[in-house]
Each structure stands twice: as C-alpha cells, then as structure tokens.
Design a protein around this motif. Structure first.
Motif, PDB file in Angstrom:
ATOM      1  N   THR A 154       0.829  -1.227   0.000  1.00  0.00           N
ATOM      2  CA  THR A 154       0.000   0.000   0.000  1.00  0.00           C
ATOM      3  C   THR A 154       0.858   1.271   0.000  1.00  0.00           C
ATOM      4  OG1 THR A 154      -0.216   0.235   2.405  1.00  0.00           O
ATOM      5  CG2 THR A 154      -1.813  -1.202   1.312  1.00  0.00           C
ATOM      6  N   ASN A 155       2.162   1.108   0.110  1.00  0.00           N
ATOM      7  CA  ASN A 155       3.087   2.259   0.102  1.00  0.00           C
ATOM      8  C   ASN A 155       3.345   2.665  -1.366  1.00  0.00           C
ATOM      9  OD1 ASN A 155       5.067   4.141   0.855  1.00  0.00           O
ATOM     10  ND2 ASN A 155       6.668   2.580   1.051  1.00  0.00           N
ATOM     11  N   ILE A 156       2.257   2.994  -2.032  1.00  0.00           N
ATOM     12  CA  ILE A 156       2.258   3.240  -3.483  1.00  0.00           C
ATOM     13  C   ILE A 156       2.945   4.567  -3.800  1.00  0.00           C
ATOM     14  CG2 ILE A 156       0.671   3.830  -5.399  1.00  0.00           C
ATOM     15  CD1 ILE A 156      -1.409   2.014  -3.957  1.00  0.00           C
ATOM     16  N   LYS A 157       3.734   4.578  -4.883  1.00  0.00           N
ATOM     17  CA  LYS A 157       4.286   5.861  -5.337  1.00  0.00           C
ATOM     18  C   LYS A 157       3.342   6.481  -6.369  1.00  0.00           C
ATOM     19  CE  LYS A 157       7.717   6.887  -8.169  1.00  0.00           C
ATOM     20  NZ  LYS A 157       8.942   7.315  -8.793  1.00  0.00           N
ATOM     21  N   ILE A 158       2.888   7.682  -6.083  1.00  0.00           N
ATOM     22  CA  ILE A 158       1.948   8.334  -6.986  1.00  0.00           C
ATOM     23  C   ILE A 158       2.709   8.901  -8.180  1.00  0.00           C
ATOM     24  CG2 ILE A 158       0.276  10.207  -7.244  1.00  0.00           C
ATOM     25  CD1 ILE A 158      -0.516   9.653  -4.329  1.00  0.00           C
ATOM     26  N   THR A 159       2.436   8.319  -9.341  1.00  0.00           N
ATOM     27  CA  THR A 159       3.079   8.763 -10.580  1.00  0.00           C
ATOM     28  C   THR A 159       1.999   9.154 -11.598  1.00  0.00           C
ATOM     29  OG1 THR A 159       4.857   7.171 -10.158  1.00  0.00           O
ATOM     30  CG2 THR A 159       4.767   8.128 -12.367  1.00  0.00           C
ATOM     31  N   HIS A 160       1.064   8.236 -11.835  1.00  0.00           N
ATOM     32  CA  HIS A 160      -0.003   8.468 -12.820  1.00  0.00           C
ATOM     33  C   HIS A 160      -1.326   8.687 -12.085  1.00  0.00           C
ATOM     34  CE1 HIS A 160       2.854   7.314 -15.889  1.00  0.00           C
ATOM     35  NE2 HIS A 160       3.142   6.218 -15.189  1.00  0.00           N
ATOM     36  N   SER A 161      -2.336   9.194 -12.817  1.00  0.00           N
ATOM     37  CA  SER A 161      -3.598   9.530 -12.136  1.00  0.00           C
ATOM     38  C   SER A 161      -4.279   8.299 -11.536  1.00  0.00           C
ATOM     39  CB  SER A 161      -4.538  10.310 -13.043  1.00  0.00           C
ATOM     40  OG  SER A 161      -4.509   9.791 -14.324  1.00  0.00           O
ATOM     41  N   VAL A 162      -4.057   7.117 -12.099  1.00  0.00           N
ATOM     42  CA  VAL A 162      -4.661   5.913 -11.521  1.00  0.00           C
ATOM     43  C   VAL A 162      -4.129   5.666 -10.092  1.00  0.00           C
ATOM     44  CG1 VAL A 162      -2.978   4.304 -12.518  1.00  0.00           C
ATOM     45  CG2 VAL A 162      -5.260   3.487 -11.948  1.00  0.00           C
ATOM     46  N   ASP A 163      -2.876   6.067  -9.842  1.00  0.00           N
ATOM     47  CA  ASP A 163      -2.301   5.882  -8.495  1.00  0.00           C
ATOM     48  C   ASP A 163      -3.060   6.727  -7.470  1.00  0.00           C
ATOM     49  OD1 ASP A 163      -0.297   4.269  -9.664  1.00  0.00           O
ATOM     50  OD2 ASP A 163       0.873   6.056 -10.142  1.00  0.00           O
ATOM     51  N   LEU A 164      -3.491   7.933  -7.906  1.00  0.00           N
ATOM     52  CA  LEU A 164      -4.276   8.802  -7.010  1.00  0.00           C
ATOM     53  C   LEU A 164      -5.587   8.133  -6.626  1.00  0.00           C
ATOM     54  CD1 LEU A 164      -4.153  12.440  -8.445  1.00  0.00           C
ATOM     55  CD2 LEU A 164      -3.439  11.678  -6.180  1.00  0.00           C
ATOM     56  N   ILE A 165      -6.221   7.498  -7.613  1.00  0.00           N
ATOM     57  CA  ILE A 165      -7.504   6.826  -7.360  1.00  0.00           C
ATOM     58  C   ILE A 165      -7.292   5.689  -6.353  1.00  0.00           C
ATOM     59  CG2 ILE A 165      -9.333   5.426  -8.443  1.00  0.00           C
ATOM     60  CD1 ILE A 165      -8.731   7.089 -11.055  1.00  0.00           C
ATOM     61  N   LEU A 166      -6.217   4.911  -6.544  1.00  0.00           N
ATOM     62  CA  LEU A 166      -5.926   3.796  -5.633  1.00  0.00           C
ATOM     63  C   LEU A 166      -5.670   4.294  -4.220  1.00  0.00           C
ATOM     64  CD1 LEU A 166      -3.528   1.630  -7.849  1.00  0.00           C
ATOM     65  CD2 LEU A 166      -5.844   1.040  -7.107  1.00  0.00           C
ATOM     66  N   VAL A 167      -4.855   5.355  -4.101  1.00  0.00           N
ATOM     67  CA  VAL A 167      -4.501   5.870  -2.773  1.00  0.00           C
ATOM     68  C   VAL A 167      -5.742   6.443  -2.073  1.00  0.00           C
ATOM     69  CG1 VAL A 167      -3.208   7.717  -1.609  1.00  0.00           C
ATOM     70  CG2 VAL A 167      -2.046   6.212  -3.216  1.00  0.00           C
ATOM     71  N   GLU A 168      -6.582   7.149  -2.813  1.00  0.00           N
ATOM     72  CA  GLU A 168      -7.811   7.694  -2.203  1.00  0.00           C
ATOM     73  C   GLU A 168      -8.715   6.558  -1.739  1.00  0.00           C
ATOM     74  OE1 GLU A 168      -9.669  10.881  -4.413  1.00  0.00           O
ATOM     75  OE2 GLU A 168      -8.264  12.206  -3.364  1.00  0.00           O
TER      76      GLU A 168
END
Ligand code: C5P
Length: 228
Positions: free
Chosen positions: A207-221
């Motif tokens: 879950t320690n995702i690195k936000i790179t693309h907009s899909v990562d933002l959706i996952l983190v939210e």
C-alpha cells in the motif's frame, strides 16, 4: 540524531496536474501533508528537511504553520532532478545528524511502523537498509522497447521503495562520488551500492504506493477511505 529528507520538488507532469505533485489533493488534503504526518508520528525521526519546488516555498511554509509540523527543520528549494534535490537536502541537515531517512513525498501512505523497521535494520547492519517488495510479475528486459532481449529470474528481483535509511556520512560520500563520476540514479541506494557496502532489504508494504499516474491517485484515495 536521525533526520528525514523528503524530496517533494517534482513537477507532477505525468499526473496531468497544474499543481506541483506534492500539492495535489488526496482526500481533500495536499499529498505532502499525508507524508509529513507519517514522519511527525514516527518516534525515531528527530528532524525533517523538506525539499520543495522553488516556486512553492511560501505555500509549503503556510502548510507548515497550518498543520503545526513540529519536526520540520527546514524547507528548501529542490534541484532539477530527484538526486539533486536529495543532495541539497543533505547540505541542509542539522550537523548532529547520524542517520538519514530519505522518503519520497510521492508515497503518502507510508506507515510509521515501516519507517521504524527500515531504520532498525540499518542500525543492525550499520550501513543502510531500504524498503522493497519481491516482484510478483515476470520481468522482461528490452533494449528498444519493442522486442524482448531476455527474461530475468524473478526470484532475484525486488522492487525498491522508500523509506531508505543510511548512515549520514555514507550517504554524503555516495552523493559526492556520484557527482565526481557524473553518475545519476533514481534512488539513493543505487549511489551507495556503487561504494560496495552492504544494504539490507526490508519487506516493504504494497500500500506504500508511489503516486506517478492519475490511476495511483484513485488507488490511494480508495485505500484512505477504506474502500479496499
Ligand atoms: O518523479 P518521481 O515520482 O520519481 O519523483 C520521486 C520523488 O522525488 C517525488 O517525491 C518528487 O517530488 C521528488 N523530486 C524532487 N525533485 C525533482 C524531481 C523529483 O524532489 N527535481
């Protein structure tokens, strides 16, 4: 004394945002506030050097006041790439710093328990440790982005995350050597590896995702709101 350097000076071009990446809102708050909150809550962290885009220093100072960050020692302007931003952070650390924790602002879901585990592993080995995940995909290497050159042995592949923890003198030496050699790398461990010292792998967190693309933002939210 342990100091965290948080490189947060990225542009966020791949996110398709006008805002610098670290200021993009996640669940209503700028990304950087989630990342700093994790370090504020981590007992082994004494000070934080926050490396910000040079045109957002005022906004970062405003966030420091608004969020009552206690450990943020300095907010400084970044460089043209991540390596330069960390190098600038190294110059701005308190002089008593013995251990450095480098963590990307773009990984806002880092848990204090992971920061502590990596820090403890670095103390045990005496040099450095990083969070990383064993690779679950089959990995192909290509020379031209079109044809496969070879398949790598997945058992030997780990994907590097941050936090990465280093003895302060070792990390400074690694950066100085990289500058001398004209070497650039996308993480700090790669620069320390060149010195031939041992670096421990610590099981990271998916879950320690690195936000790179907009899909990562959706996952983190979704992770923050407990949707999965
Ligand atoms: O671009 P990338 O996602 O790999 O960046 C990793 C981290 O390095 C991010 O937290 C970003 O803000 C930071 N960075 C920086 N200075 C730069 C480029 C990236 O501090 N010039």
């Amino acid at each position: 004394m342990t100091t965290s350097i948080i490189p947060a000076a990225g542009k966020g071009t791949r996110l398709g945002s006008n805002l610098p990446k670290a200021l993009v809102p996640i669940a209503g708050k700028p990304m950087i506030t989630w990342t700093i909150a994790a370090f504020e809550q981590t007992p082994v962290v004494n000070a934080i050097v926050l490396v910000a885009p040079d045109d957002s220093l005022e906004e970062f100072e405003r966030l420091r006041t608004e969020n009552k960050w206690q450990k943020v020692f300095k907010i400084i302007p970044g460089g043209t790439d991540r390596q330069q931003s960390v190098w600038k952070g190294l110059q701005a650390m308190p002089s008593e710093t013995e251990w450095v924790i480098v963590h990307d602002a773009a990984r806002p879901l880092v848990k204090p328990s992971l920061i502590v585990s990596v820090w403890e592993a670095a103390q045990e080995i005496g040099t450095a440790a990083i969070a990383a995940l064993p690779c679950s995909d089959t990995v192909k290497r290509t020379l031209d982005g079109v044809l496969i050159a070879e398949t790598l042995d997945r058992e030997q592949i780990w994907l590097a995350q941050t936090p990465q923890v280093f003895a302060a003198d070792l990390l400074k030496e690694a950066h100085e050597q990289a500058i001398k050699d004209g070497c650039s790398a996308t993480d700090d461990a790669a620069l320390v590896e060149r010195l031939g010292v041992p670096i421990r792998l610590v099981m990271g967190d998916p879950t320690n995702i690195k936000i790179t693309h907009s899909v990562d933002l959706i996952l983190v939210e979704a992770l923050i709101s407990g949707k999965f």
